[in-house]
Design an enzyme around this catalytic site. Structure first.
Site, PDB file in Angstrom:
ATOM      1  N   GLU A 175      28.379  51.949 137.437  1.00 26.00           N
ATOM      2  CA  GLU A 175      28.521  51.114 136.237  1.00 26.00           C
ATOM      3  C   GLU A 175      29.300  51.850 135.157  1.00 26.00           C
ATOM      4  OE1 GLU A 175      24.527  49.966 135.187  1.00 26.00           O
ATOM      5  OE2 GLU A 175      24.435  48.478 136.798  1.00 26.00           O
ATOM      6  N   HIS A 211      24.945  44.706 133.011  1.00 26.62           N
ATOM      7  CA  HIS A 211      23.582  45.264 132.995  1.00 26.62           C
ATOM      8  C   HIS A 211      22.899  44.941 131.658  1.00 26.62           C
ATOM      9  CE1 HIS A 211      21.005  48.645 134.949  1.00 26.62           C
ATOM     10  NE2 HIS A 211      20.233  47.733 134.363  1.00 26.62           N
TER      11      HIS A 211
END
Length: 322
Positions: free
Chosen positions: A269, A288
């Site tokens: 990420e 997220h």
């Protein structure tokens, strides 16, 4: 009793106190010094190593808290995770060093459950595409699904899975759930059918992941798993990106065996530009953000603060992990 005014606390969780300034006031009034993560993003091991020296307490986000970083923690007594997952923490080394690790179970359950359902709704009704088209002056006739009457499979029936089940039942969905240690009384109460994973996959219009990242769940969603899913169904992941093999999921969507996916998490990420899922219009991706609500961050903040201060005072935290 230890003197908290002689102690320093590191706060790396970037949303700590953002929607409730009382968290900052309370912490700063009780300890000698508070050090904040000013980078706006989770700390890597090398960054944390520079900040953790001389620190007694650590309210931690999703940083890399490995041995290399903790070797520099000369005074650290507690790592109070601001969240649930501890897969980024070297628990064995923390235990060896006598560092207590805590987390905040249930604090973000409702927010993550709501995000899972939001992704299902966005997949069922092409809302992002419709918004973009309308802003461009078009007026598309978009068809979609109702959630009513659809079958949803929840893989993982912990706090988040249970919160999702209650809300999905309100949509009049049939809800199936798998968990190695299921809460049967709760399932009976809300009308959820418990079943094995292999029995759930071919039945469901949506499969939503709520499992922890463990050696046995890493890469769980692979080609074999996806082949068992119902043709034309959707996958939703708000749990951990490492549960999913991205290449296999992309192949299943390209072949039209799956209609699409809603993903709030990735193994890396942010995901690199060459991640095959980013180029597929049938995939909704978000950064997220499931737990980034006022309710979740406030609950996580107060629970993490209470756990941290309890250990610094020489007591026992409410939610110890190690």
């Amino acid at each position: 009793m230890p003197d908290l005014k002689q102690m320093r606390v590191l706060v790396s969780a970037t949303s700590y106190g953002k929607s409730d300034p009382g968290l900052i006031r309370d912490l700063e009034s009780q300890v000698g010094q508070v050090i904040y993560n000013q980078t706006g993003k989770p700390l890597k091991s090398a960054d944390l190593a520079k900040m953790v020296e001389g620190v007694d307490g650590f309210i931690a986000g999703v940083d890399v808290i490995d041995r290399a970083a903790l070797e520099h923690a000369d005074r650290l007594k507690v790592i109070a995770r601001y969240g649930v997952g501890v897969d980024n923490v070297d628990l064995a080394y923390a235990r060896e060093r006598g560092i207590v690790v805590t987390n905040t179970p249930g604090a973000n359950s409702v927010s993550v459950a709501e995000m899972s359902i939001a992704l299902m709704l966005d997949l069922a009704r092409p809302i992002p595409d419709a918004i973009a088209a309308t802003r461009q002056g078009n007026w598309p006739r978009s068809n979609g699904w109702t959630l009513e009457g659809k079958t949803v499979g929840l893989l993982g029936f912990g706090a988040i899975g249970r919160a999702a089940a209650v809300r999905l039942r309100a949509f009049d969905c049939r809800v199936l759930a798998y968990d190695p240690y299921p809460d049967r009384a709760f399932a009976d109460k809300v009308g959820v059918e418990l079943a094995g994973m292999d029995a759930i996959l071919p039945e469901c219009d949506f499969v939503s992941l709520h499992l922890p990242l463990l050696p046995e769940t890493r890469g769980l969603v692979n080609a074999g798993f996806l082949a068992k899913m119902k043709a034309g169904s959707y996958l939703v992941n708000t749990a951990r990106g490492e549960l999913v093999n991205d290449a296999d999921l992309a192949d299943a969507i390209r072949s039209r065996h799956l209609a699409g996916a809603g993903l709030d998490v990735f193994a890396v990420e942010p995901p690199p530009a060459d991640n095959p899922l980013l180029s597929l219009p049938q995939v909704i991706v978000t950064p997220h953000m499931s737990a980034h609500t006022d309710g979740a961050t406030n609950r996580m903040g107060w629970m993490a603060l209470e756990n941290c201060l309890a250990v610094l005072r020489g007591g026992k935290p409410t939610h110890p992990v190690a």
